[in-house]
Scaffold this active site. Structure first.
Site, short mmCIF file in Angstrom:
data_model
loop_
_atom_site.label_atom_id
_atom_site.label_comp_id
_atom_site.label_asym_id
_atom_site.label_seq_id
_atom_site.Cartn_x
_atom_site.Cartn_y
_atom_site.Cartn_z
CE LYS A 205 -3.53 3.09 2.71
NZ LYS A 205 -4.38 2.42 3.67
C1 5RP Z 1 -2.30 4.38 7.87
C2 5RP Z 1 -3.48 3.71 6.79
C3 5RP Z 1 -4.84 4.74 6.75
O1 5RP Z 1 -5.59 2.81 6.46
C4 5RP Z 1 -4.70 4.70 5.47
O2 5RP Z 1 -3.58 6.11 5.59
C5 5RP Z 1 -5.82 4.98 4.62
O3 5RP Z 1 -6.65 5.89 4.81
P1 5RP Z 1 -6.40 6.98 4.43
O4 5RP Z 1 -7.01 7.17 2.92
O5 5RP Z 1 -7.28 8.47 5.02
O6 5RP Z 1 -5.64 8.24 4.10
O7 5RP Z 1 -2.79 3.60 6.73
O8 5RP Z 1 -1.43 4.08 8.17
#
Ligand code: 5RP
Length: 292
Positions: A205
């Site tokens: 991610k």
């Molecule tokens: C941070 C993460 C969150 O799940 C990620 O940031 C996704 O959320 P957003 O779209 O609000 O940024 O992994 O630790």
């Protein structure tokens, strides 16, 4: 260790050439995995489109009650039909997600920091593999801090989770964390996503950035892109569209869905981009119709 002097700049990303080692299973980098891993990945990523819409609601693990996530028990059942995967903590999932919703689950397994601290990069593995298996998690999410004070411990966390995941056939998603002082450059993301992938995760991610197509091309497993801070809805749709065009395999969106005045309409519009190739214009029109 390799000599770092005189390093050449990487440049041959072949962004127009599809990933080569790809016969046998639809998902990038997953050919050599066993049946259990592939089965979990097929629940997260839609085998038809090859992509996923993850809904991230794990913010409470370091932010506590977050605007838009005050009542997970009310929000999650509404969103379930329009997302492929719930990304959350075991506490939130066990208490607020009826198991009969039958969603794939990305279970956050590291924690240890809170927004009251300056340096958030020191975490531990807080969920053991047996509990991940008990929860039928389809992957385990590990926050990974490359270039931050907690780099060594987060790589240690990541390795432990990957090793346990391989024993039980549960994929690991390495979450590329960006420290407060770090620039969100393609140079950083090329470094961090590739380190995380080479540690052995099945999913990375990360974030959108300049030259994202090169980041995606050089990462041998699927990248799902975080939404990040809340944007006007049309800009969030542009973000989703842009990264899908440039090689992402989906999004893992939180605030841009749950802080929208119309979270369900937003989830539907994002899903159409990710799975059905909607343009920004088509998705924006859908959002407007659905939010009337
Ligand atoms: C941070 C993460 C969150 O799940 C990620 O940031 C996704 O959320 P957003 O779209 O609000 O940024 O992994 O630790």
């Amino acid at each position: 260790m390799a000599d770092l002097d005189g390093l050449k700049v990487s440049k041959d990303y072949h962004v127009d050439v599809p990933f080569a080692n790809q016969t046998g299973f639809f998902l990038k980098g997953s050919n050599s995995l066993d049946w259990g891993m592939k089965s979990h990945l097929s629940r997260i990523f839609n085998p038809k489109s090859g992509n996923t819409v993850m809904f991230a609601f794990d913010h409470g693990y370091f932010m506590g009650s977050t605007a838009g996530l005050e009542r997970l028990d009310l929000l999650l059942p509404q969103l379930a039909p329009y997302v492929d995967c719930f990304m959350g903590t075991r506490g939130a999932l066990r208490t607020c997600v009826p198991p009969e919703l039958v969603k794939s689950v990305a279970l956050r397994v590291t924690s240890g920091s809170s927004m009251l601290q300056e340096d958030l990069s020191h975490e531990v593995v807080a969920v053991d593999i047996e509990d991940a298996v008990r929860m039928n998690a389809d992957c385990m999410a590990v926050q990974t801090f490359i270039g931050a004070g907690g780099q060594l411990s987060s790589i240690d966390n990541l390795s432990r989770v990957i090793n346990a995941g391989i024993r039980y056939s549960v994929p690991t998603m390495g979450v590329c964390a960006v420290g407060k002082d770090m620039a969100r450059t393609d140079r950083f993301f090329k470094l961090a996503t590739r380190i995380i992938a080479e540690m052995g995760v099945q999913i990375v991610k990360s974030y959108d950035c300049e030259n994202f197509e090169e980041v995606a091309a050089a990462c041998p497993v699927p990248i799902v892109v975080a939404g990040g801070k809340k944007l006007p809805e049309k800009e969030a749709l542009e973000l989703a569209y842009g990264v899908m065009q440039k090689g992402a395999h989906g999004v893992d969106m939180g605030r841009n869905i749950f802080q929208s005045a119309h979270p369900v309409a937003m989830a539907k519009a994002v899903s159409k981009i990710v799975h059905d190739g909607y343009t920004v214009k088509e998705a924006w029109e859908l959002f407007q119709e659905e939010s009337r």
